[in-house]
Design an enzyme around this catalytic site. Structure first.
Site: not given
Length: 406
Positions: A144, A172-174
């Site tokens: 992330d 970034a993950d979300a």
């Protein structure tokens, strides 16, 4: 018999993902009623042993708990041919297959799209990666913070000359999870119309780049440089004063104010006659500094009352404890509460959408490792004897096992 009325009831998702982005996307599908079968190693997915913030649980740490509700767990050794056959049998019954293996791993396991579509031509196959399926960065670690740094987002706020500040979320993950969730729904809609399955690829770099639609278009189309000023304005492409300001007892957020009105409220006569759209850019640092100096002399509550009464956009700056107890959050039902068999009473963020006829709900909390292996294999037609044999061979885990990182 109770009929599940949720939107994705009747769809089966095979979740072969780890960490955050993939599991979060699969959880959203489970929240809407899909039967999400989480495929993990016999000892459990890596995230079970890596607690974000050091938040340990009884048998399931909070990181895993928060990303894996509304799933069933089948624990299987994919290094064995028998284990691979279990997953192939699952795929034959599935609508969606989701993985975020490192590039090349799916093919090595025989779980790549070309292989699985031979078993199930209508399969929606979702492959998630850090930078893309191929290209010069395909083998870089898709973490992330690294993607935030590369995306350019960190240099859109803060002071010139000071280190960039990452987002306070796993952004970034979300965002990638949301993109994958959207893509699955679109691909299923296409399949409903045509009967076709397909390969869907989602990568973190593209997801975080396309999130910045306005900012990057200002740069690429408008030709405006991404330049931070000497004051910490909250965004390089938004006129001042815009950001978080200290008060005598805390902080408030302020944005898009008419400069004349703001000057009257905060007692700054130099703002009179200034045009927000012109001087908000040409005098950005000066406006920010004078606003900050004025706001430092009264409490947050006093300033919010005065600013909101004047029609100026302002709001409180919360920590998590404030957010959880906010009356609007409580009114919205933003958090959900339920009882987990090993972790006790759980309070956690709920669902970002509401449906009048088919509401999302929690059917089960995050599973223990292999909690549903025997149940799922029985659904596939495996006999008790075969399940016990696979368990004895170490191919599958058929009962809950405590999470032990040692």
């Amino acid at each position: 018999m109770t009929i599940d009325s949720r939107i994705l009831s009747g769809y089966r998702v095979i979740d072969c993902s780890i960490a955050m982005a993939g599991p979060f996307a699969a959880q959203r599908l489970g929240d809407l009623g899909a039967d999400v079968v989480k495929v993990e190693p016999p000892r459990g997915e890596w995230q079970r042993f890596a607690a974000a913030g050091g938040a340990q649980g009884n048998q399931i740490n909070v990181s895993f708990l928060s990303l894996n509700r509304n799933k069933r767990s089948v624990a299987v050794d994919l290094k064995s041919e028998s284990g691979k056959q279990v997953v192939r049998d699952l795929v034959a019954t599935a609508d969606v297959f989701l993985q975020n293996y490192r590039p090349g791993v799916a093919a090595r396991l025989g779980l790549d799209y070309d292989t699985l579509r031979e078993l199930n031509p209508s399969l929606v196959y979702v492959s998630m990666s850090g930078y893309g399926e191929d290209g010069p960065y395909r083998d870089r670690p898709g973490q992330d913070l690294l993607l935030q740094a590369m995306s350019g987002a960190m240099l859109s706020a803060g002071r010139a000359g000071e280190p960039p500040t990452p987002a306070g979320q796993f952004l970034a993950d979300a965002v990638t999870a949301s993109a994958a969730f959207e893509a699955v729904l679109a691909a299923l809609l296409h399949r409903e119309r045509t009967g076709e399955g397909q390969l869907v690829t989602v990568n973190m770099l593209d997801a975080l780049t396309t999130l910045q639609m306005q900012e990057l278009s200002v740069h690429t189309v408008g030709g405006v440089a991404q330049e931070r000023g000497s004051e910490p304005n909250a965004h390089v492409y938004i006129r001042a004063p815009y950001g978080v300001f200290a008060t005598s007892d805390g902080y408030i957020a302020l944005g898009f104010a008419d400069l004349g009105t703001l000057g009257e409220v905060i007692g700054e006569p130099d703002f009179a006659g200034l045009d927000a759209e012109e001087h908000g850019w040409s005098h950005r640092d000066e406006l920010y500094a004078k606003t900050a100096a004025a706001l430092a002399h009264r409490t947050s509550a006093e300033w919010l009352d005065a600013l909101l009464a004047a029609g100026i956009w302002a709001g409180p700056v919360y920590g998590y404890a404030d957010l959880v107890d906010d009356p609007q959050v409580i009114h919205n039902g933003t958090f959900v509460e339920y009882d987990h068999p090993t972790e006790g009473h759980i309070k956690t963020p709920g669902f970002p959408y509401k449906f009048s006829r088919t509401p999302a709900r929690i059917e089960r909390g995050a599973p223990l490792t292999g909690e549903h292996t025997d149940e799922i294999l029985a659904e596939l037609g495996y006999s008790d004897e075969r399940i016990h044999a696979l368990s004895d061979e170490g191919v599958v885990t058929v009962r809950p096992v405590p999470v032990d990182a040692s």
